[in-house]
Design a protein around this motif. Structure first.
Motif, PDB file in Angstrom:
ATOM      1  N   GLY A  87       0.638  -1.146  -0.024  1.00 33.20           N
ATOM      2  CA  GLY A  87       0.135   0.019  -0.125  1.00 33.20           C
ATOM      3  C   GLY A  87       0.778   1.189  -0.148  1.00 33.20           C
ATOM      4  N   VAL A  88       1.991   1.282  -0.308  1.00 38.38           N
ATOM      5  CA  VAL A  88       3.002   2.301  -0.321  1.00 38.38           C
ATOM      6  C   VAL A  88       2.847   3.029  -1.735  1.00 38.38           C
ATOM      7  CG1 VAL A  88       5.274   3.076  -0.584  1.00 38.38           C
ATOM      8  CG2 VAL A  88       4.607   1.445   1.401  1.00 38.38           C
ATOM      9  N   PRO A  89       2.485   4.345  -1.763  1.00 37.34           N
ATOM     10  CA  PRO A  89       2.471   4.984  -3.002  1.00 37.34           C
ATOM     11  C   PRO A  89       3.828   4.835  -3.978  1.00 37.34           C
ATOM     12  CG  PRO A  89       1.972   6.637  -1.272  1.00 37.34           C
ATOM     13  CD  PRO A  89       2.266   5.210  -0.950  1.00 37.34           C
ATOM     14  N   THR A  90       3.759   4.181  -5.073  1.00 41.48           N
ATOM     15  CA  THR A  90       4.774   3.591  -5.846  1.00 41.48           C
ATOM     16  C   THR A  90       4.648   4.002  -7.210  1.00 41.48           C
ATOM     17  OG1 THR A  90       4.772   1.646  -4.573  1.00 41.48           O
ATOM     18  CG2 THR A  90       5.995   1.196  -6.508  1.00 41.48           C
ATOM     19  N   THR A  91       6.158   4.082  -7.772  1.00 40.43           N
ATOM     20  CA  THR A  91       6.257   4.549  -9.032  1.00 40.43           C
ATOM     21  C   THR A  91       7.245   3.893  -9.548  1.00 40.43           C
ATOM     22  OG1 THR A  91       5.789   6.928  -8.625  1.00 40.43           O
ATOM     23  CG2 THR A  91       6.710   6.546 -10.695  1.00 40.43           C
ATOM     24  N   ALA A  92       6.987   3.295 -10.759  1.00 45.84           N
ATOM     25  CA  ALA A  92       7.988   2.406 -11.392  1.00 45.84           C
ATOM     26  C   ALA A  92       8.837   3.084 -12.714  1.00 45.84           C
ATOM     27  CB  ALA A  92       7.209   1.134 -12.181  1.00 45.84           C
ATOM     28  N   ILE A  93      10.041   3.071 -12.951  1.00 51.19           N
ATOM     29  CA  ILE A  93      10.840   3.448 -13.894  1.00 51.19           C
ATOM     30  C   ILE A  93      11.058   2.130 -14.575  1.00 51.19           C
ATOM     31  CG2 ILE A  93      13.056   4.459 -14.796  1.00 51.19           C
ATOM     32  CD1 ILE A  93      13.322   5.655 -12.043  1.00 51.19           C
ATOM     33  N   ALA A  94      10.178   1.951 -15.738  1.00 48.77           N
ATOM     34  CA  ALA A  94      10.074   0.652 -16.476  1.00 48.77           C
ATOM     35  C   ALA A  94      10.978   0.504 -17.200  1.00 48.77           C
ATOM     36  CB  ALA A  94       8.856   0.850 -17.361  1.00 48.77           C
ATOM     37  N   TYR A  95      11.740  -0.759 -17.651  1.00 46.43           N
ATOM     38  CA  TYR A  95      12.555  -1.319 -18.426  1.00 46.43           C
ATOM     39  C   TYR A  95      12.032  -2.343 -19.171  1.00 46.43           C
ATOM     40  CZ  TYR A  95      13.272  -5.179 -15.057  1.00 46.43           C
ATOM     41  OH  TYR A  95      13.216  -6.192 -14.129  1.00 46.43           O
ATOM     42  N   SER A  96      10.700  -2.757 -18.954  1.00 44.01           N
ATOM     43  CA  SER A  96      10.122  -3.830 -20.043  1.00 44.01           C
ATOM     44  C   SER A  96       8.528  -3.540 -19.948  1.00 44.01           C
ATOM     45  CB  SER A  96      10.535  -4.968 -19.480  1.00 44.01           C
ATOM     46  OG  SER A  96       9.396  -5.571 -18.343  1.00 44.01           O
ATOM     47  N   ILE A  97       7.857  -4.028 -20.825  1.00 49.11           N
ATOM     48  CA  ILE A  97       6.581  -3.843 -21.204  1.00 49.11           C
ATOM     49  C   ILE A  97       5.656  -4.426 -19.957  1.00 49.11           C
ATOM     50  CG2 ILE A  97       6.257  -6.139 -22.505  1.00 49.11           C
ATOM     51  CD1 ILE A  97       4.368  -2.855 -23.442  1.00 49.11           C
ATOM     52  N   LYS A  98       6.346  -5.219 -19.139  1.00 52.25           N
ATOM     53  CA  LYS A  98       5.390  -6.066 -18.055  1.00 52.25           C
ATOM     54  C   LYS A  98       5.359  -5.114 -16.989  1.00 52.25           C
ATOM     55  CE  LYS A  98       8.726  -9.234 -17.691  1.00 52.25           C
ATOM     56  NZ  LYS A  98       9.449 -10.265 -16.990  1.00 52.25           N
ATOM     57  N   THR A  99       6.093  -4.016 -16.666  1.00 56.32           N
ATOM     58  CA  THR A  99       5.694  -3.138 -15.780  1.00 56.32           C
ATOM     59  C   THR A  99       4.421  -2.242 -15.678  1.00 56.32           C
ATOM     60  OG1 THR A  99       8.205  -2.967 -15.637  1.00 56.32           O
ATOM     61  CG2 THR A  99       6.973  -1.441 -14.282  1.00 56.32           C
ATOM     62  N   GLN A 100       4.413  -1.918 -16.927  1.00 57.63           N
ATOM     63  CA  GLN A 100       3.209  -1.308 -17.361  1.00 57.63           C
ATOM     64  C   GLN A 100       1.935  -2.196 -17.059  1.00 57.63           C
ATOM     65  OE1 GLN A 100       3.259   2.074 -18.382  1.00 57.63           O
ATOM     66  NE2 GLN A 100       1.123   1.971 -17.850  1.00 57.63           N
ATOM     67  N   GLY A 101       1.907  -3.363 -17.543  1.00 56.98           N
ATOM     68  CA  GLY A 101       0.770  -4.161 -17.251  1.00 56.98           C
ATOM     69  C   GLY A 101       0.447  -4.687 -16.004  1.00 56.98           C
ATOM     70  N   VAL A 102       1.658  -4.725 -15.107  1.00 55.25           N
ATOM     71  CA  VAL A 102       1.289  -4.879 -13.570  1.00 55.25           C
ATOM     72  C   VAL A 102       0.835  -3.849 -13.029  1.00 55.25           C
ATOM     73  CG1 VAL A 102       2.845  -5.544 -11.522  1.00 55.25           C
ATOM     74  CG2 VAL A 102       3.218  -6.573 -13.149  1.00 55.25           C
ATOM     75  N   PHE A 103       1.310  -2.741 -13.384  1.00 52.68           N
ATOM     76  CA  PHE A 103       0.768  -1.461 -12.811  1.00 52.68           C
ATOM     77  C   PHE A 103      -0.669  -1.172 -13.160  1.00 52.68           C
ATOM     78  CE2 PHE A 103       4.516  -0.816 -10.996  1.00 52.68           C
ATOM     79  CZ  PHE A 103       4.709   0.092  -9.915  1.00 52.68           C
ATOM     80  N   GLU A 104      -1.106  -1.313 -14.444  1.00 49.71           N
ATOM     81  CA  GLU A 104      -2.572  -1.345 -14.963  1.00 49.71           C
ATOM     82  C   GLU A 104      -3.289  -2.292 -14.271  1.00 49.71           C
ATOM     83  OE1 GLU A 104      -2.263  -1.411 -19.280  1.00 49.71           O
ATOM     84  OE2 GLU A 104      -1.389   0.498 -19.232  1.00 49.71           O
ATOM     85  N   THR A 105      -2.974  -3.543 -14.021  1.00 50.12           N
ATOM     86  CA  THR A 105      -3.642  -4.476 -13.160  1.00 50.12           C
ATOM     87  C   THR A 105      -3.926  -4.058 -11.790  1.00 50.12           C
ATOM     88  OG1 THR A 105      -2.621  -6.228 -14.211  1.00 50.12           O
ATOM     89  CG2 THR A 105      -3.678  -6.888 -12.456  1.00 50.12           C
ATOM     90  N   CYS A 106      -3.193  -3.152 -11.145  1.00 50.54           N
ATOM     91  CA  CYS A 106      -3.343  -2.628  -9.875  1.00 50.54           C
ATOM     92  C   CYS A 106      -4.113  -1.302 -10.024  1.00 50.54           C
ATOM     93  CB  CYS A 106      -1.997  -2.603  -9.199  1.00 50.54           C
ATOM     94  SG  CYS A 106      -1.198  -4.069  -8.731  1.00 50.54           S
ATOM     95  N   GLY A 107      -4.488  -0.716 -11.132  1.00 48.24           N
ATOM     96  CA  GLY A 107      -5.206   0.354 -11.493  1.00 48.24           C
ATOM     97  C   GLY A 107      -4.223   1.680 -11.092  1.00 48.24           C
TER      98      GLY A 107
END
Length: 123
Positions: free
Chosen positions: A48-68
């Motif tokens: 539940g920590v506000p989290t930001t990802a600096i992506a290096y693969s397409i998977k990162t966007q997908g995981v974050f989208e799954t979590c809204g």
């Protein structure tokens, strides 16, 4: 040490000798977490920590989208360094209380869906 000074003591650099459980515990106590490695950002999201990802693969966007949280990803593969930094400064001040509540609710729903689907598959 210079980075900590620049960040006016709002940044903490931890030694590299913690195991994965200890790292997740440390992440869970952050006000905001930014990571590049998938499992570190999942640790932030799942606690539940506000989290930001600096992506290096397409998977990162997908995981974050799954979590809204798809809008909490910056991707240096498509953005300049300046745009990545600017993106982080846009994401950081988002309402943290809503982030925490929404993230936890989305994760609980997603975990329930996985359990239901797993049960249906296993019969």
């Amino acid at each position: 040490k210079e980075l900590v000074d620049i960040a006016d003591n709002r940044l903490e650099i931890i030694p590299p000798d913690f195991d994965q459980s200890e790292i997740k515990w440390i992440i869970s106590h952050c006000d905001w977490f930014c990571g590049m490695r998938m499992h570190s950002t999942i640790a932030g999201l799942s606690t539940g920590v506000p989290t930001t990802a600096i992506a290096y693969s397409i998977k990162t966007q997908g995981v974050f989208e799954t979590c809204g949280q798809g809008d909490h990803v910056v991707d240096p593969r498509y953005l300049s360094t300046e745009d990545v930094v600017a993106g982080l400064f846009i994401i950081i001040p988002l309402n943290r209380d809503n982030f925490k509540h929404e993230t936890c609710m989305n994760l609980k729903t997603d975990i329930l869906k996985v359990r239901i689907n797993s049960h249906l598959i296993d019969g």
